[in-house]
Scaffold this motif. Sequence first.
Motif: not given
Length: 229
Positions: A51-68
């Motif tokens: 799930x975490x791998x899919x989440x990172x793929x969906x967001x475009x990477x770890x840093x992109x999570x910051x603005x979600x």
Amino acid sequence: MESHNLTLRDVPNEERPRERMMQVGAQALSNAELLAILLRTGTYQESAVHLAQRMLSHSGGLRSLVDMSLEQLTEIKGIGSAKGLQIQASIELGRRLARSVLNDTIMVRSPKDVADLMMEELRYLQKEHFVCLFLNTKNHVVGQETLSMGSLNAAIVHPREVFRAAIKRSSASIICVHNHPSGDPTPSSEDIQLTQRLVEAGEIIGIDVLDHIVIGDQAFISLKEQGLM
């Protein structure tokens, strides 16, 4: 839905990030494994690591999570509001930890000092963040605050808000910093106009605006050095 979840006990040993963290330390874990520890459980069909791998793929990477936003996070299958809030809380803790190193041992002597301090925090953000650094009479940084996010213009960043924050910290002077998500730090006409308004307001109030630094991707521009303020 977060029912019928796979717990970390239900997956093979090699996919148990908690056990790996205990054995080899957090530094050895991948981004997906660390995120999986925060998520705690996966779904009926996949482990927390998957799930975490899919989440990172969906967001475009770890840093992109910051603005979600929470709404964007919960659009990902398997991420309910509880998991989304856990992720946002961990991101905010990271931000506060980064800000906690600011104390009166950090002295600003040049625009490069500001860029070194703020580059890694701002260069990857997908929205413009306007940040003020608050300095004492010895040019020691005594505080930092993000005053706006989004497109930078005078309507969003008002001198009233900037100097209210500066007065609250008994600042002798301030330095403004914001990022350009494009990676190009060239100041816009709005950047220049806002800076001039802040300088004029600072002269009236008695708090100097020492500089305005625009952060790009591994590059920065000082409006002071460019003669734009």
